[in-house]
Design a protein around this motif. Structure first.
Motif: not given
Length: 323
Positions: A312-313, A113-114, A303-304, A204-205
């Motif tokens: 950002v994580a 899902s990018h 992003s979600l 990505p996330q």
């Protein structure tokens, strides 16, 4: 009250291709690609930020009729290609499944899902799961919460076990990985033992957002410790969780004004509209309600985490290495 987050919860992916004028299909018609794409596009145009897919490790029951329930991980990997902005939140239980597999599956969907995957944690085991799988003696509520905490700890460690830049693909030196950035998590707890690292590079996330439903003090404590998003009913609260969304079952009687008042009273950051379990997705009702809500507007390819307004994580191994 502005910039609200709006989610839609579905009991089964079949609802996406269903026709509101007919019973929910239980055949291959439920996987009609064009009908799913039409529904997903309508949700995106309405401003919905994410879909949450429930899962009970068994089918839905509506009277004497059973409705199949596709595995949400596989299903979301498929529909990720049919939409571009919707977050895809997958529910898993912590009693029957293995955290190593759950971590890898969520990373797969995040890549497909990018960067739009999310994880909804269901603490313990449901009656349906016990009937189909079982795990011996029923655990106490305290032990279920403790096990769920270990489960979430393992999953987040596995997500972090590949740091950013771990894959270097240095052809001249014949190196594919920077081994200093890939970590065995070596987790050994009361319920779980996992060596790691994940089999999947960092997605990505980094860390897909973690959701959980708050129904009592125990789940509120779990949400505070592990969740990015608490989904709460009217009287439930989740202090210390970055985001709280109000759970509202769709009955067809709601108005946007009613929803705005409920969110304001609950001091929530948005809503999760829960669709009827045995019915098709009520697109018209959702679109009408969304049009009357002050929803967050997102740039393309958000992003979600961005949709939810989360930072950002961070990566615990990168942080430790830099300390």
């Amino acid at each position: 009250m502005a910039d609200l987050v709006l989610g839609v919860a579905l009991a089964t992916g079949y609802a996406l291709a269903g026709d509101p004028s007919h019973a929910l299909p239980d055949t291959t018609a439920a996987f009609d690609r064009d009908r799913m794409r039409t529904a997903l596009t309508a949700l995106e145009q309405a401003g919905v930020h994410f879909l949450l897919f429930d899962d009970d490790l068994g089918p839905l029951r509506e009277g004497d009729r059973w409705i199949p329930r596709p595995d949400p991980t596989v299903f979301c990997s498929f529909i990720a290609q049919l939409c571009t902005r919707l977050g895809l939140v997958i529910t898993t239980q912590t009693a029957q499944l293995e955290p190593f597999h759950v971590a890898k599956h969520l990373q797969t969907v995040d890549n497909a899902s990018h960067g739009r995957a999310g994880w909804s944690v269901r603490v313990g085991q449901s009656a349906m799961a016990v009937a189909h799988i079982g795990r011996g003696t029923k655990m106490s509520a305290e032990d279920e919460l403790a096990e769920a905490g270990e489960f979430a700890d393992v999953v987040t460690k596995l997500w972090d076990s590949w740091e950013a830049g771990a894959v270097i693909r240095d052809v001249e030196r014949g190196l594919y990985l920077d081994l200093d950035r890939v970590h065995h998590i070596n987790f050994r707890g009361r319920f779980l033992s996992v060596r790691g690292p994940s089999l999947h590079p960092r997605s990505p996330q980094g860390r897909p957002p973690i959701f959980t439903r708050v129904v009592d003090a125990g789940t509120a404590g779990f949400a505070k410790d592990w969740a990015d998003v608490a989904i709460a009913a009217d009287e439930a609260t989740a202090p210390g969780t970055p985001r709280t969304l109000l759970e509202v079952p769709l009955t067809g009687q709601e108005t946007a004004a009613d929803l705005r008042e409920q969110v304001s009273t609950a001091c929530a950051d948005g809503l999760v509209l829960v669709c009827p379990a045995g019915a098709a997705l009520p697109l018209s009702a959702i679109s009408e309600l969304a049009a009357g809500l002050p929803l967050r507007r997102l740039p393309p390819r958000a992003s979600l985490r961005e949709a939810l307004g989360l930072d950002v994580a961070d990566n615990q191994y990168t942080r430790a290495r830099r300390a």
